[in-house]
Design an enzyme around this catalytic site. Structure first.
Site, PDB file in Angstrom:
ATOM      1  N   ASP A 156       3.740 -11.901  13.376  1.00 23.85           N
ATOM      2  CA  ASP A 156       4.859 -11.181  14.006  1.00 23.85           C
ATOM      3  C   ASP A 156       6.131 -12.685  13.507  1.00 23.85           C
ATOM      4  OD1 ASP A 156       6.736 -10.746  16.410  1.00 23.85           O
ATOM      5  OD2 ASP A 156       5.294 -11.247  18.047  1.00 23.85           O
ATOM      6  N   ASP A 174       4.370 -22.366   5.651  1.00 16.63           N
ATOM      7  CA  ASP A 174       5.243 -20.865   5.444  1.00 16.63           C
ATOM      8  C   ASP A 174       3.751 -19.789   5.133  1.00 16.63           C
ATOM      9  OD1 ASP A 174       6.834 -18.663   4.136  1.00 16.63           O
ATOM     10  OD2 ASP A 174       8.016 -20.496   3.580  1.00 16.63           O
TER      11      ASP A 174
END
Length: 254
Positions: A144, A124
């Protein structure tokens, strides 16, 4: 766009592929293009907005590039990861939460295996950017982080961007993909400015599709127009990126 989410791995979208004969596209369960690759030139960057994520090159000595470190938050089709590793010869780390995306990049998008200069971390991004091992070590950070709905960045708070700033070296820069025609753009931009300072932030005009690339520097730089033009010419010559065209659509936000 790249995929990242706080969701559990079991809830992550399925990866699908499409081709138009010359270009292969990555999708996350929708028609939205999450990345692409020119089949006959797999280490080039095909999409305009992804090329603009390389604007950090305008602010460093080209001869120093191969000695620097890059990180991508979100792998997508691995276009940026491959370019930094293969074309720029940089130490490169990508962070991706979806194992299907990693498998697709290795199987269909020519992403090389991990090695001394390349690593893909299944993690993560919100947690990985806080790892002490990365702090102050990244020269080029590309962010992104969109999910399969592509409505707004998954991670987009001032605190997250402050964590990103902490990753950077003194000469380091972050580039972020935002939707410039979406209501969330101004909120995202203000979050970046809150973390970096408005004098450290630059932005491109939106692409036709609405993607706006924002660049934020750890240490604000304001090169002259002639200095930027000379650097852009060298980037175009060395790495075949349209950096001279960037200067017509790229400026400080203040």
């Amino acid at each position: 766009m790249r995929s990242s989410s706080r969701a559990a791995a079991g809830a992550l979208p399925d990866v699908t592929l499409s081709e138009d004969g010359e270009v292969r596209f990555l999708h996350l369960g929708t028609e939205w293009i999450q990345g692409s690759m020119i089949i006959d030139d797999p280490f080039a960057i095909e999409l305009d907005y992804v090329q603009r994520m390389m604007a950090w090159l305008l602010f460093v000595d080209p001869d120093s590039v191969s000695k620097r470190r890059a990180m991508q938050l979100g792998l997508g089709s691995a276009a940026l990861t491959k370019f930094h590793y293969k074309k720029l010869r940089m130490d490169t780390t990508a962070v991706e939460i979806n194992p299907q995306v990693v498998a697709a990049c290795r199987g269909w998008f020519k992403l090389p295996p991990d090695g001394p200069r390349l690593r893909v971390l299944l993690a993560d991004a919100a947690q990985e950017v806080r790892q002490a091992v990365h702090l102050g070590s990244i020269d080029a950070l590309q962010v992104d982080l969109y999910d399969h709905e592509a409505a707004a960045p998954v991670l987009d708070s001032p605190d997250f961007y402050a964590d990103c700033r902490a990753l950077l070296t003194d000469e380091g820069a972050m580039t972020v993909n935002l939707f410039g025609r979406d209501a969330s753009y101004e909120r995202s931009l203000e979050s970046i400015c809150a973390a970096f300072g408005r004098d450290a932030v630059w932005a491109f005009k939106p692409t036709r599709e609405g993607n706006t690339i924002v660049l934020a520097q750890r240490t604000p730089q304001r090169p002259t127009r002639m200095e930027l033009l000379a650097r852009a010419e060298e980037i175009r010559t060395r790495w075949d990126l349209p950096a001279v065209k960037w200067l017509r659509i790229f400026k400080p936000v203040d």
